[in-house]
Each structure stands twice: as C-alpha cells, then as structure tokens.
Enzyme design. Structure first.
Site, mmCIF file in Angstrom:
data_model
loop_
_atom_site.group_PDB
_atom_site.id
_atom_site.type_symbol
_atom_site.label_atom_id
_atom_site.label_comp_id
_atom_site.label_asym_id
_atom_site.label_seq_id
_atom_site.Cartn_x
_atom_site.Cartn_y
_atom_site.Cartn_z
ATOM 1 N N LYS A 24 0.839 -1.206 0.000
ATOM 2 C CA LYS A 24 0.000 0.000 0.000
ATOM 3 C C LYS A 24 0.870 1.250 0.000
ATOM 4 O O LYS A 24 0.626 2.187 -0.764
ATOM 5 C CB LYS A 24 -0.909 -0.040 1.222
ATOM 6 C CG LYS A 24 -2.026 0.959 1.140
ATOM 7 C CD LYS A 24 -2.954 0.841 2.333
ATOM 8 C CE LYS A 24 -3.770 -0.432 2.296
ATOM 9 N NZ LYS A 24 -4.342 -0.792 3.570
ATOM 10 N N ARG A 94 -3.215 3.073 8.448
ATOM 11 C CA ARG A 94 -3.499 1.760 7.843
ATOM 12 C C ARG A 94 -2.270 0.882 7.797
ATOM 13 O O ARG A 94 -1.172 1.346 7.541
ATOM 14 C CB ARG A 94 -3.987 1.926 6.398
ATOM 15 C CG ARG A 94 -5.307 2.628 6.258
ATOM 16 C CD ARG A 94 -5.555 2.930 4.782
ATOM 17 N NE ARG A 94 -6.643 3.870 4.624
ATOM 18 C CZ ARG A 94 -7.893 3.514 4.341
ATOM 19 N NH1 ARG A 94 -8.191 2.250 4.176
ATOM 20 N NH2 ARG A 94 -8.838 4.420 4.225
ATOM 21 N N GLY A 103 -7.776 -7.396 5.034
ATOM 22 C CA GLY A 103 -8.589 -7.511 6.252
ATOM 23 C C GLY A 103 -7.920 -8.239 7.403
ATOM 24 O O GLY A 103 -8.545 -8.454 8.439
ATOM 25 N N ARG A 340 -3.823 -1.215 -6.296
ATOM 26 C CA ARG A 340 -3.078 -2.487 -6.298
ATOM 27 C C ARG A 340 -3.463 -3.247 -7.566
ATOM 28 O O ARG A 340 -4.455 -2.904 -8.215
ATOM 29 C CB ARG A 340 -3.393 -3.326 -5.069
ATOM 30 C CG ARG A 340 -4.847 -3.659 -4.944
ATOM 31 C CD ARG A 340 -5.123 -4.430 -3.676
ATOM 32 N NE ARG A 340 -6.557 -4.511 -3.482
ATOM 33 C CZ ARG A 340 -7.144 -4.701 -2.324
ATOM 34 N NH1 ARG A 340 -6.438 -4.827 -1.238
ATOM 35 N NH2 ARG A 340 -8.458 -4.773 -2.240
#
Ligand code: PEP
Ligand code: MG
Length: 942
Positions: A24, A94, A103, A340
């Site tokens: 990310k 995050r 998740g 992504r």
C-alpha cells in the site's frame, strides 16, 4: 552509526520498494510521484516494525521524532494542523505488508479527533451529526484496536441507544443521539482501561502505530500467512501508512467507492466499479446501502467521472497492469486512496493479456506470466456454475477435473446399456478395473469409493478428459440393492447425480454447469508460451482419437502409450485371457497370433495421427491377473454353475412324474416338457460339466497368479522376460506398423519403452529381442525400420544404476507414479484416502506426493539418475510421464533439472505448455543446477 530512516513522505520514496514500504505504501508513494491526487501523508517502514519486535515491542527511540518532522510537512501541504480547533487535520492509519493480506491487520480512521478538534470539525462542516458520527466511529475503532476494549461493549451501547430512541438503522440516529453515544463510549474506555481516552493526537498516533505493528502478529494475520505460505522472504513485518483523512460523507458532492481499470469479470477495457454518494468506505463494506455502478457517475458527477477515466489510463500506463483502486470524493474533489493489481478471473486475465500486448502496455513475456497455469485450469473444463449455491453431499479426491451430471449406474455393462439409450451416465463403482473400460466410454464421469489420484479410475478418466472423483469413502455401494448410500441419503440406480472432479465433490441431482472457454485469445497466449519455452511437451495417449486430440492441443509427440489399454477392448479381452490361460506354448502362440494384427493396426493408427512426431510405446506393464476375473467372482460363478447342475439332475425325472398329473394340466405343461427335453440334451452334451471344469481351471490359474503385492510383483519387464512371446508380439506389431507407414511415405518415429526396469541386464535382454525382431521385419518389408529404445525410470534401483542403463537406452522416462510409490513406500492405490489427508492436515507432508512431485526425495533421485545417465550419454533424452507431468510446479521442477520433455494427459497439455514457459521465464531467479539444493526448492521444509 548512521541512524536508520524509518519514515518516508509519500512523495519522498524514490524507488518503489514494497518490502520496505509495504504494497500500500509503495502504491501511495508511486501515485503521489505520478501526480495523482493522493491525500498527503507518510509511511512508517516495515523495518520499524521489525525493530519493534526485536525490542520487546517498543518503537524505535527516534521514531516519534521522525514522525513529528514529517507531520509538519504534511501540515504545511494541507494547511491544516493536527489537534487544531480551527482547522484540524485528521489521519487514517493503515497497515500494509509487502504481500496484500486483505482484512487481516488493523486500520484506524479519523485519528486526531478529540473534544477540541471535534468543535473545529463541527464549525468547518456545519454538520454536528456528521462530526459526532466520525467521533463515535473513531472512539470505537481506537478503543478496540489500540486500547483493547471489546467491540461488543461498544455495540451494546449503540444498540441500547437505538432501542431507546426507536432508531432502526444507525442513520436514523440524530446528532444528539450520537453525542450521547460518544459520551458513553468515553466512559466505557475509562472504565475498562482505568485512564481517560487519550486526547493528545500525538499519543493517539503513537498508540495507533504500535497497534498496527501488533496486528502483524495477531492470530488472523499469522493464520493467513501460514495458509498462503507467506514467508519472511516474501513479507517481513507491516508498514504503517498515515494518510490525511478525506471524507466521502460530507454531503451530496461527496462519495466513496472502488474501481477497476478494466472489467475483472470479462476483461473488457472499460472503467468498472461501484460508488456511494455521501458515504464512508465502511458503509460500502458493511453492505448497509447498495452501491451504484460507476457508469451512473457519468450523469451524476460528470467532472469526477472524466477524472476517473483519466486516472484509469494513467494508472495502467504506469503500472502496466490492471489496477483495483479506492477513491473518495470530498466536496467535489477526487482523491485516490489506494491502488493495487486487480484480481481477475482466468477469462479476464486471458483477454486483458492479449489486449494489453496489442496496446503495447506489456510485452508477450509479461502477458504469458500473467496467466497462472492453475488458473488456466478453470477455462479447460466444464465447471459447476459459480452462481450455484448448493452444498455437496459427499467429498472425495479431485481425481480428474471437470463437472458432469448423469444417472448413477453401478456397473460398466449397465452404463453402456443406459448410455446407448442416449442418457447421460455417471459410473459409480467401489473401484474400477481394466474390464470396466466400456463403462468409461459410455459415461460422463466416474465416481469411486476407493483408490487415489493415480488409481485406475483416475488415470483412465484423466486420459479421456472425463471428470472423476475417486476415494469417496463416505459413499457405500449396495450392488444387490442397486443403490448407493451417503450418510442417510439413498441414491437409487437411475437417479441423477453431479460430480465435480476439480474439487472432488458429489451433488445430488443435476447441477447447472458452465462450458470450457478455449477462445482465440487463449490460443494466442499459448502460442506465445510455445515460443518462450524450451521444455518439450508430449501427451500420454493410447488411442488414435487421443493422439489426434493431443496434437490439436499442442503435443509434440506421445510420451507414453500404455499398451495394456488396448488389451481391454471387448473383442480383445477374451483373446488376452486365452493367451494368459493357455496350457501349452502352442495354445499361447495361437492367441498371440490373433492379437498381433490387432496391435499392429492400433499402432498404425496412432503413428499415422502423430506422423512426423515421436511416439513412445511402452511394452506391457500390469500384472496379468488384472486381465482375469477375480477369484471371488469366479468362485461365485462356479457355485451357481453347480447349483444349475444339481437342478438339472432333479428336473430330468420330471417328465416321468408328469404322467401322474391330472390329464387336464398336461397341455399347459407342454412348455415344461420342452424345457426338460432341452435340459436332457445339455446333459448329454455334458455342457454344464465342461463349463464347470473350465471355470475350475481358470480359478486354479487365478489362484496361482495371485500375489500379495501385485504392484511389486510379476509385472513390467519381469513379465516380458518370463513370457517373451508377449513382448515379442508387441515389438513386432510396433515395427511392422512403422514399416507399413514408412512405405506409404510417412515420417514415423517409434520409441520402444520398457517398464519397471531395475538392472541393465533386463534392458539388454529386451534390447536383444528388439534387434532380432527388427532384423526379421526389415527383411520382410525390405526397408530400414528406425526406432529408439529406452526405459522407464520408476524403480529406485534404476535411479542408482542410471549410468549403466544409459549404455543401452537412448532415452529415459521417469514414471513418477511408481517412483513416488517406491520412494515413500506408500501404496498409490491406498495412501491417498487412508492417511495422506491427515498427513497434509497436520503438515507432516505439505502436499500429496502423488499429485505434486516430491522434489526433496523423488526429485533428488531423479537428479541422480539424470547426472549419471548423461555422464554415460551426454545427449540422453529424458522425460517424465507420471501424472506429475501435467502439474505446474512439477513442470517447473522438470525444467529446472534439465529434462527434455514432460508428458501428460491430453487435456492438461495447455497447462503444461504454459507452465513450461513460466519455468523458462523464471529461470533467471533460480540457482544454477550445480548449486541446486532440494532443501531450498519450494517454500516449505518437510
Ligand atoms: C508411472 O509409474 O509413473 C507411469 C507412468 O506408469 P503407470 O502409471 O502406468 O504405472
Ligand atoms: Mg508405472
């Protein structure tokens, strides 16, 4: 010592380094530098996470200082300030590891909120409800993740308030309700942690970073890494992305959503996705409101839609890959929050690969690499409709891929009968034998209760491209009652069932399926794979139809033709039995003379179909008793014959007895009279006695041939040496078939292969026989008949004596089914449904070695055999023809140890072609052969 840099601004990260910044973080950095609208922020590296774990879960000393410096820069960029009452800055915090673990780790939103900044937020937005809603979400998320307060306690408060106020949904709560909830939440946190909720945003930030680091070792994350074999080499620690919050729920000029740069279901080159106006990402995930298709944005927010289209192009041109990106619109401004590589189904991968090459976004090599051989499997077979939601009634082994429905039938004859009537049939047996072959032809699929993935049923079904579920032990067949029983469900003969051989599942009734999709794009991709690969790809095929199909699917020859299959045809089996049961040499010669022309014509047809390409024909392998009925069957037939014999004796006297009957019955008993006459005639011819004697002889012979371990017994070359007439006939048939076609002008390349060889002497013995037959045939046909002579390597000793075997053999072919059996001492018939599942479950063995080649044991034996074989004969051609020849990982291994070709069942050819190309392309990453150590091949260490 130079201190390590732990924090990078998004615009600062020079080279894209996923291991350091996480996927990310790297994506955010990359997008920032590309000029895409990413909210400002910074990434705390995975190195900081590792440091955290190496130092008793303490952050590096300098970290918060570094965070402070970078925070200032973000504040300058945004013109906002963390903790300010006038113009507050909020962050999302995050997680993000090098490999995406969706998740599995924690995220905190709206960080920076406290009683003071809340006022600022209310002022800026003029929306108290919105601000309190953001605050209560933050307290709950932070309370749970950073402070360890149980989520259900927050939920209780929320639900009680909803009950009290009569609110059905969260959205029915007004600002005052939410304010009250915030108050209660803060009270709860104080009660549970003993200290007030942290007001200082820098403390919040520190605690949030620590919490994300901790989630790397949370149970969810650890289980996920274990399940997907994510090793520290692939991803070590998580990064933390601290990103300015943008709100999609600031009114009707705000929105949030997820988009793909192409349709991930079809691969079509269009913007694809969903969005929600005036919402937060959570609302999309929670499914409270149904999102709209992105195309609606064209009308609703045309300016944003145009920007999205532009973003889509920029992303693809930069990443050279379909992207899956998250976006938020805050008061009419678009922000991209994450990107992504998009996950797509196989059909979409094929289409996008082809089209992206045409668009010059990627080259052919990349296009080939994008399609994983395992994913290709989806396109090659009928599948259960993905929309079907039913549950299987039983699960066995996924023995041959594809789905099929049909009427359940319990023997091969019935399968043939019902099949001929035009019905679809699933042959359901305890296990299958060679004599069931006509049942295979008539069936849509095969289901067995015993046997593994290399059992007869599995291998034959795979060869025919028919689905098979084997070893389904939950199923019990009652042959007398003509039904099968699964748990408490009875399946009567003729009732529909569906099997899914790709997953090993059995369903009741006819389940909807979708057809395979070998389209033009896929053919193009496979052609490119062929241009790349250096490993040859052949097929295991034993009929001319099979050979034709194999050629269409790209086979460069036949790597294994199992001749025993030809012995099983209905018109041949009786002759084969005669040959086996013959009491004298002469009788055997008669039967063999009858078989010769049949085999010759078989080979001719196969050679013709494969003209110009090599065809490896294996001499007879299985123990002979496999062609005979079992001792139990024979004993049962014998018992019945004897019963008939006794019945005949009693019935003989009936004629005499009949004259005492009432004369009025006489006429109607005329029929019986006839029967009795026939019986007397049978008795006089002694037909029953002859039959009984014959059955007795057969039974005796079957008992003589019985072996405790037939697979380790009288089979393969041992059979050839003890019954030389059989091998001689087969060699003659091969060479004569070749001769006849050579005379027609065709290029025929026969390769004669001997099974189960363990010593060079065996091989030499057969070679002499071949030379003798060749001489005779050449004389008869008056031409030269070229052939290659080789051996299977499927016995451990053969690996150890490969140097000597290569003196005689032109080629080796690894029979990895038997070699696996011999290496592990696991029976290939039984292991897979007895103890192997437990071994896999307990991770005693990572994979089923009959499916995935065991590179550490069997693979090492292969390497020894290759080394010694090629020392004797450097140009020795070496292939593999066990079931592993079509398994992607095993194909890759075969390439890396220098095999010349793999041979697999025809339907798996596209997979093998693609896997071989992947192996070539990945070669650069692998160690050279001399440094090759099986202990480091593959991920798991067993
Ligand atoms: C093998 O053993 O790998 C092989 C190909 O032969 P079969 O499966 O016929 O024994
Ligand atoms: Mg074998």
């Amino acid at each position: 010592m130079k201190s390590i840099k732990f924090v990078y601004l998004f615009e600062e990260a020079e080279a894209i380094d996923k291991k350091l910044l996480g996927g990310k973080g790297a994506g955010l950095a990359e997008m920032t530098r590309m000029g895409l609208p990413v909210p400002p922020g910074f990434t705390v590296t995975t190195e900081a996470c590792l440091h955290f774990y190496e130092n008793k879960k303490r952050l590096p000393k300098s970290l918060m200082e570094e965070v402070g410096v970078n925070l200032k820069k973000v504040e300058e960029k945004t013109g906002k300030k963390l903790g300010s009452a006038q113009n507050p800055l909020f962050f999302s915090v995050r997680s993000g590891a090098a490999i995406s673990m969706p998740g599995m780790m924690d995220t905190i939103l709206n960080l920076g909120l406290n009683d003071k900044t809340l006022e600022g937020l209310i002022k800026i937005t003029s929306d108290g409800r919105f601000a309190y809603d953001a605050y209560r979400r933050f307290i709950q998320l932070f309370g749970k993740i950073a402070l360890g307060v149980e989520e259900k306690e927050f939920d209780q408060i929320l639900n009680q308030t909803k009950e009290k106020t009569g609110a059905k949904e969260d959205t029915d709560l007004d600002g005052d309700h939410l304010k009250d909830i915030c108050k209660q939440y803060l009270g709860l946190v104080k009660k549970r942690t003993g200290t007030p909720f942290p007001e200082d945003p820098m403390v919040q930030l520190r605690l949030a970073i620590e919490a994300v680091f901790r989630s790397w070792m949370g149970k969810r994350a650890m289980d996920y890494r274990k399940e997907f074999n994510i090793t520290p080499e692939m991803a070590n620690g998580t990064a933390v992305n601290v990103c300015t919050m943008v709100f999609g729920n600031m009114g009707f000029d705000s929105a949030t959503g997820v988009a793909f740069t192409r349709d991930p279901g079809t691969g079509e080159n269009i913007l694809y996705g969903e969005y929600l106006v005036n919402a937060q990402g959570e609302d999309v995930v929670a499914g409270i409101r149904t999102p709209k298709p992105i195309q609606e944005m064209k009308k609703e927010m045309p300016k944003i839609y145009r920007e999205m289209e532009r973003t889509r192009k920029i992303l693809e041109e930069h990443f050279h890959e379909v992207q899956d990106f998250e976006f938020t619109v805050e008061k009419g401004t678009l922000y991209i929050l994450q990107t992504r590589n998009g996950k797509m189904n196989a059909q979409a991968i094929v289409r996008t690969s082809k089209e992206m090459v045409s668009e010059k976004l990627i080259n052919r090599e990349k296009a080939v690499l994008r399609l994983k051989p395992q994913e290709l499997e989806q396109l090659l077979h009928k599948r259960i409709d993905p929309n079907f939601k039913g549950k299987p009634v039983a699960v066995g082994l996924a023995a041959s891929p594809g789905a099929a429905s049909g009427k359940a039938v319990f023997d091969a004859d019935e399968a043939e009968r019902v099949g001929k009537l035009g019905h679809k049939v699933i042959l359901v047996r305890e296990e299958t034998k060679p004599e069931d072959i006509h049942g295979f032809f008539a069936s849509q699929g095969i289901l067995t209760t015993r046997g593994g993935k290399t059992s007869h049923a599995a291998v034959v079904a795979r060869g025919m491209g028919k689905p098979c579920v084997s070893g389904c032990e939950e199923l019990r067949i009652d042959p007398k009652g003509r039904e099968a029983i699964i748990k408490n469900v009875n399946i009567k003969e003729g009732e529909f069932i569906t099997i899914d051989g790709s997953r090993g599942e059995v369903y009741l009734g006819e389940v909807p399926t979708v057809d395979p999709e070998i389209n033009k794009d896929l053919l193009t991709l496979l052609r490119w794979a062929d241009e790349i690969r250096t490993l040859g790809v052949r097929a295991n095929a034993d009929t001319s139809e099979g050979a034709v199909k194999a050629r269409q699917l790209g086979a460069e020859g036949i790597g294994l033709c199992r001749t025993e299959r030809m012995f099983n045809a209905a018109n041949r089996l009786p002759v084969v039995r005669e040959m086996i049961l013959a009491g004298s040499k002469e009788k055997r010669a008669e039967a063999i003379a009858e078989l010769l022309p049949m085999q010759r014509s078989d080979f001719k047809e196969i050679f013709r179909a494969m003209a110009g390409l090599p065809v490896t024909i294996r001499l007879l392998d299985p123990p002979l008793h496999e062609f005979l009925p079992s001792a139990e069957e024979l004993a049962e037939e014998l018992r019945k014959l004897k019963e008939i014999d006794t019945a005949f004796s009693t019935m003989e006297n009936i004629s005499d007895a009949m004259k005492f009957l009432d004369p009025s019955f006489r006429e109607s008993l005329g029929l019986l009279d006839h029967v009795v006459t026939d019986i007397v005639e049978i008795k006089e011819k002694r037909l029953d006695k002859k039959l009984i004697r014959k059955q007795h002889d057969t039974l005796r012979k079957v008992k003589e041939m019985m072996e405790v371990n037939p697979m380790l017994g009288h089979r393969g070359v041992r059979l050839g040496i003890t019954y030389p007439e059989i091998y001689k006939m087969q060699i003659q048939a091969i060479l004569e078939a070749a001769a006849e076609l050579i005379k027609e002008g065709l290029d025929i390349q026969p390769e004669i292969m001997v099974p189960q060889v363990c010593t060079a002497q065996e091989l030499k013995w057969v070679y002499q026989l071949v030379l003798k037959v060749q001489k005779e045939a050449e004389k008869q046909y008056r031409i030269r008949i070229p052939f290659k002579f080789g051996t299977m390597i499927e016995v451990v000793r053969a690996c150890m004596r490969a140097g000597r075997l290569a003196e005689v053999a032109d080629f080796f072919s690894f029979g990895t089914n038997d070699l696996t059996q011999a290496t592990f001492s696991f029976s290939r018939e039984d292991a897979e449904n007895k103890f192997l599942p437990l071994y896999n479950q307990r991770k005693i063995l990572q994979d089923n070695p009959f499916e995935v080649l065991d590179v550490k044991g069997v693979g090492r034996l292969m390497m020894i055999a290759i080394e010694w074989g090629r020392r004797t004969k450097p140009d020795l051609k070496i292939g593999i023809c066990g079931e592993h020849g079509g398994h992607p990982e095993s194909v890759e291994f075969s390439h890396s140890i220098g095999l010349s070709y793999v041979s697999c069942s025809a339907p798996r050819l596209p997979i093998a072609r693609l896997a071989a190309a992947h192996a070539k392309l990945k070669e650069k990453e692998k160690k050279p052969l001399e440094k090759y150590d099986p202990d480091v091949f593959g991920i798991p260490s067993v």
